[in-house]
Design an enzyme around this catalytic site. Structure first.
Site, PDB file in Angstrom:
ATOM      1  N   ASP A   1       0.849  -1.190   0.000  1.00 27.83           N
ATOM      2  CA  ASP A   1       0.000   0.000   0.000  1.00 27.83           C
ATOM      3  C   ASP A   1       0.890   1.247   0.000  1.00 27.83           C
ATOM      4  O   ASP A   1       1.897   1.309   0.710  1.00 27.83           O
ATOM      5  CB  ASP A   1      -0.915  -0.010   1.238  1.00 27.83           C
ATOM      6  CG  ASP A   1      -2.060   0.977   1.122  1.00 27.83           C
ATOM      7  OD1 ASP A   1      -3.211   0.535   0.989  1.00 27.83           O
ATOM      8  OD2 ASP A   1      -1.792   2.199   1.165  1.00 27.83           O
ATOM      9  N   ILE A   2       0.493   2.252  -0.758  1.00 26.30           N
ATOM     10  CA  ILE A   2       1.305   3.459  -0.892  1.00 26.30           C
ATOM     11  C   ILE A   2       1.278   4.311   0.394  1.00 26.30           C
ATOM     12  O   ILE A   2       2.211   5.076   0.654  1.00 26.30           O
ATOM     13  CB  ILE A   2       0.844   4.287  -2.126  1.00 26.30           C
ATOM     14  CG1 ILE A   2       1.951   5.167  -2.657  1.00 26.30           C
ATOM     15  CG2 ILE A   2      -0.427   5.080  -1.842  1.00 26.30           C
ATOM     16  CD1 ILE A   2       1.683   5.727  -4.041  1.00 26.30           C
TER      17      ILE A   2
ATOM     18  N   ASN B   1     -12.982  -3.277   2.465  1.00 22.64           N
ATOM     19  CA  ASN B   1     -13.906  -2.171   2.673  1.00 22.64           C
ATOM     20  C   ASN B   1     -14.885  -2.166   1.500  1.00 22.64           C
ATOM     21  O   ASN B   1     -14.466  -2.201   0.343  1.00 22.64           O
ATOM     22  CB  ASN B   1     -13.158  -0.834   2.736  1.00 22.64           C
ATOM     23  CG  ASN B   1     -12.312  -0.713   3.986  1.00 22.64           C
ATOM     24  OD1 ASN B   1     -12.700  -1.192   5.048  1.00 22.64           O
ATOM     25  ND2 ASN B   1     -11.151  -0.084   3.866  1.00 22.64           N
TER      26      ASN B   1
ATOM     27  N   GLY C   1     -15.250   3.158   3.976  1.00 19.71           N
ATOM     28  CA  GLY C   1     -13.936   3.722   3.696  1.00 19.71           C
ATOM     29  C   GLY C   1     -13.354   3.312   2.358  1.00 19.71           C
ATOM     30  O   GLY C   1     -12.180   3.569   2.088  1.00 19.71           O
ATOM     31  N   GLN C   2     -14.174   2.690   1.488  1.00 23.04           N
ATOM     32  CA  GLN C   2     -13.626   2.313   0.175  1.00 23.04           C
ATOM     33  C   GLN C   2     -13.375   3.564  -0.657  1.00 23.04           C
ATOM     34  O   GLN C   2     -14.254   4.424  -0.786  1.00 23.04           O
ATOM     35  CB  GLN C   2     -14.594   1.379  -0.568  1.00 23.04           C
ATOM     36  CG  GLN C   2     -14.001   0.869  -1.877  1.00 23.04           C
ATOM     37  CD  GLN C   2     -14.851  -0.195  -2.572  1.00 23.04           C
ATOM     38  OE1 GLN C   2     -15.922  -0.568  -2.092  1.00 23.04           O
ATOM     39  NE2 GLN C   2     -14.364  -0.682  -3.704  1.00 23.04           N
TER      40      GLN C   2
ATOM     41  N   HIS D   1     -10.184  -4.939  -3.154  1.00 23.23           N
ATOM     42  CA  HIS D   1      -8.831  -5.209  -2.656  1.00 23.23           C
ATOM     43  C   HIS D   1      -8.918  -5.689  -1.226  1.00 23.23           C
ATOM     44  O   HIS D   1      -9.679  -5.150  -0.425  1.00 23.23           O
ATOM     45  CB  HIS D   1      -7.948  -3.962  -2.758  1.00 23.23           C
ATOM     46  CG  HIS D   1      -8.614  -2.699  -2.322  1.00 23.23           C
ATOM     47  ND1 HIS D   1      -9.509  -2.012  -3.124  1.00 23.23           N
ATOM     48  CD2 HIS D   1      -8.549  -2.001  -1.159  1.00 23.23           C
ATOM     49  CE1 HIS D   1      -9.952  -0.954  -2.474  1.00 23.23           C
ATOM     50  NE2 HIS D   1      -9.393  -0.928  -1.271  1.00 23.23           N
ATOM     51  N   LEU D   2      -8.121  -6.685  -0.927  1.00 22.86           N
ATOM     52  CA  LEU D   2      -8.034  -7.234   0.429  1.00 22.86           C
ATOM     53  C   LEU D   2      -6.827  -6.587   1.101  1.00 22.86           C
ATOM     54  O   LEU D   2      -5.687  -6.776   0.662  1.00 22.86           O
ATOM     55  CB  LEU D   2      -7.865  -8.760   0.340  1.00 22.86           C
ATOM     56  CG  LEU D   2      -7.747  -9.535   1.652  1.00 22.86           C
ATOM     57  CD1 LEU D   2      -8.974  -9.336   2.535  1.00 22.86           C
ATOM     58  CD2 LEU D   2      -7.552 -11.018   1.348  1.00 22.86           C
ATOM     59  N   HIS D   3      -7.108  -5.785   2.151  1.00 27.02           N
ATOM     60  CA  HIS D   3      -6.008  -5.195   2.920  1.00 27.02           C
ATOM     61  C   HIS D   3      -5.429  -6.270   3.843  1.00 27.02           C
ATOM     62  O   HIS D   3      -6.182  -6.934   4.565  1.00 27.02           O
ATOM     63  CB  HIS D   3      -6.528  -4.080   3.841  1.00 27.02           C
ATOM     64  CG  HIS D   3      -7.009  -2.856   3.154  1.00 27.02           C
ATOM     65  ND1 HIS D   3      -6.226  -1.727   2.996  1.00 27.02           N
ATOM     66  CD2 HIS D   3      -8.209  -2.547   2.589  1.00 27.02           C
ATOM     67  CE1 HIS D   3      -6.923  -0.785   2.379  1.00 27.02           C
ATOM     68  NE2 HIS D   3      -8.133  -1.249   2.127  1.00 27.02           N
TER      69      HIS D   3
HETATM   70  P1  5GP Z   1      -9.709   1.617   0.431  1.00 24.24           P
HETATM   71  O1  5GP Z   1      -9.733   2.938   1.171  1.00 24.24           O
HETATM   72  O2  5GP Z   1     -10.412   1.735  -0.918  1.00 24.24           O
HETATM   73  O3  5GP Z   1     -10.170   0.434   1.221  1.00 24.24           O
HETATM   74  O4  5GP Z   1      -8.191   1.325   0.148  1.00 24.24           O
HETATM   75  C1  5GP Z   1      -7.499   1.869  -0.928  1.00 24.24           C
HETATM   76  C2  5GP Z   1      -6.036   1.730  -0.594  1.00 24.24           C
HETATM   77  O5  5GP Z   1      -5.301   1.915  -1.763  1.00 24.24           O
HETATM   78  C3  5GP Z   1      -5.563   2.771   0.426  1.00 24.24           C
HETATM   79  O6  5GP Z   1      -5.019   2.105   1.570  1.00 24.24           O
HETATM   80  C4  5GP Z   1      -4.536   3.579  -0.354  1.00 24.24           C
HETATM   81  O7  5GP Z   1      -3.443   3.981   0.442  1.00 24.24           O
HETATM   82  C5  5GP Z   1      -4.125   2.621  -1.456  1.00 24.24           C
HETATM   83  N1  5GP Z   1      -3.694   3.275  -2.664  1.00 24.24           N
HETATM   84  C6  5GP Z   1      -4.320   4.333  -3.285  1.00 24.24           C
HETATM   85  N2  5GP Z   1      -3.651   4.672  -4.393  1.00 24.24           N
HETATM   86  C7  5GP Z   1      -2.579   3.837  -4.474  1.00 24.24           C
HETATM   87  C8  5GP Z   1      -1.507   3.716  -5.423  1.00 24.24           C
HETATM   88  O8  5GP Z   1      -1.407   4.443  -6.416  1.00 24.24           O
HETATM   89  N3  5GP Z   1      -0.591   2.747  -5.184  1.00 24.24           N
HETATM   90  C9  5GP Z   1      -0.673   1.912  -4.097  1.00 24.24           C
HETATM   91  N4  5GP Z   1       0.288   0.999  -3.964  1.00 24.24           N
HETATM   92  N5  5GP Z   1      -1.662   2.001  -3.195  1.00 24.24           N
HETATM   93  C10 5GP Z   1      -2.611   2.954  -3.383  1.00 24.24           C
END
Ligand code: 5GP
Ligand code: ZN
Length: 118
Positions: free
Chosen positions: A31-32, A88, A94-95, A101-103
């Site tokens: 994750d970034i 999410n 929080g999506q 995606h599975l965190h």
């Molecule tokens: P969500 O909030 O949709 O459950 O999670 C999205 C995740 O994607 C966040 O934890 C966010 O930091 C990550 N993310 C968003 N943009 C990028 C990206 O360009 N590269 C990577 N590696 N992760 C990303």
């Protein structure tokens, strides 16, 4: 033209990510903005916007994502102390990226329930 999906672009190799695993069904990368010392995302290579879009035939794919998470947890050193895996689904959860995606998070203790904060 619609904006290309960020995670589809990562799967295709057109946007850079720190990929830790890839096969014909899934891709996993760091994750970034990590929320734990280890924070990786496991995604299907195929575009599925939210968990509400799953069909019965997607069940093996979701299972494969979790089995991949288990292997990565061992590889990344978070299996023994435990890790959290989260999907999410939707804005209130929080999506923010509309490709499921599975965190996988580990390397620190986490509170439960995940509220307030995280
Ligand atoms: P969500 O909030 O949709 O459950 O999670 C999205 C995740 O994607 C966040 O934890 C966010 O930091 C990550 N993310 C968003 N943009 C990028 C990206 O360009 N590269 C990577 N590696 N992760 C990303
Ligand atoms: Zn996508």
């Amino acid at each position: 033209m619609n904006k290309p999906c960020l995670f589809c672009e990562i799967v295709a190799g057109r946007i850079d990510a720190d990929i830790v695993y890839q096969d014909d069904q899934v891709t996993a990368f760091h994750d970034i903005h990590p929320q734990a010392p280890v924070h990786v995302l496991v995604i299907p290579n195929r575009h599925i916007p939210t968990m509400l879009d799953l069909e019965p035939e997607d069940a093996p794919l979701i299972g494969h994502m979790h089995v991949t998470a288990k292997h990565l947890a061992h590889e990344l050193g978070i299996a023994d102390n435990g890790y959290r895996s989260i999907f999410n689904c939707g804005t209130a959860a929080g999506q923010t990226v509309w490709h499921i995606h599975l965190h996988i998070m580990g390397g620190r203790s986490m509170g439960w329930p995940p509220w307030p904060g995280n």
